[in-house]
Design a protein around this motif. Sequence first.
Motif, PDB file in Angstrom:
ATOM      1  N   THR A  98       4.848  12.980  -4.711  1.00  0.00           N
ATOM      2  CA  THR A  98       5.025  12.699  -3.281  1.00  0.00           C
ATOM      3  C   THR A  98       6.019  11.573  -3.050  1.00  0.00           C
ATOM      4  N   GLY A 157       5.312   8.425  -3.359  1.00  0.00           N
ATOM      5  CA  GLY A 157       4.609   7.252  -2.856  1.00  0.00           C
ATOM      6  C   GLY A 157       4.764   6.018  -3.713  1.00  0.00           C
ATOM      7  N   THR A 158       4.600   6.163  -5.015  1.00  0.00           N
ATOM      8  CA  THR A 158       4.689   5.008  -5.909  1.00  0.00           C
ATOM      9  C   THR A 158       6.096   4.431  -5.910  1.00  0.00           C
ATOM     10  N   PRO A 208       0.848  -1.208   0.000  1.00  0.00           N
ATOM     11  CA  PRO A 208       0.000   0.000   0.000  1.00  0.00           C
ATOM     12  C   PRO A 208       0.881   1.255   0.000  1.00  0.00           C
ATOM     13  N   TYR A 209       0.332   2.334  -0.537  1.00  0.00           N
ATOM     14  CA  TYR A 209       1.063   3.600  -0.531  1.00  0.00           C
ATOM     15  C   TYR A 209       0.093   4.762  -0.649  1.00  0.00           C
ATOM     16  N   GLN A 210       0.585   5.932  -0.282  1.00  0.00           N
ATOM     17  CA  GLN A 210      -0.177   7.170  -0.374  1.00  0.00           C
ATOM     18  C   GLN A 210       0.202   7.892  -1.658  1.00  0.00           C
ATOM     19  N   THR A 211      -0.794   8.384  -2.356  1.00  0.00           N
ATOM     20  CA  THR A 211      -0.549   9.266  -3.499  1.00  0.00           C
ATOM     21  C   THR A 211      -0.966  10.669  -3.084  1.00  0.00           C
ATOM     22  N   GLU A 212      -0.783  11.618  -3.973  1.00  0.00           N
ATOM     23  CA  GLU A 212      -1.255  12.971  -3.662  1.00  0.00           C
ATOM     24  C   GLU A 212      -2.777  13.061  -3.674  1.00  0.00           C
ATOM     25  N   TYR A 213      -3.451  11.991  -4.148  1.00  0.00           N
ATOM     26  CA  TYR A 213      -4.904  11.994  -4.256  1.00  0.00           C
ATOM     27  C   TYR A 213      -5.588  10.993  -3.327  1.00  0.00           C
ATOM     28  N   GLY A 214      -4.845  10.120  -2.657  1.00  0.00           N
ATOM     29  CA  GLY A 214      -5.460   9.117  -1.797  1.00  0.00           C
ATOM     30  C   GLY A 214      -4.552   7.918  -1.602  1.00  0.00           C
ATOM     31  N   GLU A 215      -5.162   6.771  -1.338  1.00  0.00           N
ATOM     32  CA  GLU A 215      -4.414   5.539  -1.126  1.00  0.00           C
ATOM     33  C   GLU A 215      -4.521   4.620  -2.330  1.00  0.00           C
TER      34      GLU A 215
END
Length: 182
Positions: free
Chosen positions: A128, A130-131, A96-103
């Motif tokens: 961010t 995240g990916t 799992p990871y966080q993006t600038e728009y959500g999870e």
Amino acid sequence: MIFDDFSLKTLIRPVPDFPKPGVVFRDITPLFQSPRALRLVADSFIQRYVEADFSHIGAMDARGFLIGSIIAYELNKPLVLFRKQGKLPADVLAEPYQTEYGEALLEVHSDSLCEGDKVLVFDDLIATGGTLLAAARLVRRMGASVFEAAAIIDLPELGGSERLADAGIPTFALTAFALDER
């Protein structure tokens, strides 16, 4: 670099308020509509990595596939696909990871890498981080290491390249944009 930062920036279209109000999306499709520009971008990465000591290229779904596959072909390196959830047919590892728009959830085939492999992870953009951080965690779970994270564009104000550096992952981008830059 084969061409200067200014000429590369003119080939990246700003799309205001996409995918949500207040965001300026950096659209790289004009770059792909110019065979010369695509060759210059690919050649810039190829020149950077032609003598580098890594074993695989890991490309992020979906725009990272576009340049990552060209680099893998030109450098004669295996290509590892990091996909969005539910897109890979065999056994996967997920992160799992966080993006600038959500999870979101990033997946890779569990047999893609072996202990000791060194991976250049590639995406179109560092926002961010995240990916690319999720990909790095997946790489490490398979016993491999990340050589470097590379992208066409960095958005340094969103902190992704700094987060990658804090995780011990060097980064490289061909160009950078300020958030308010048009």
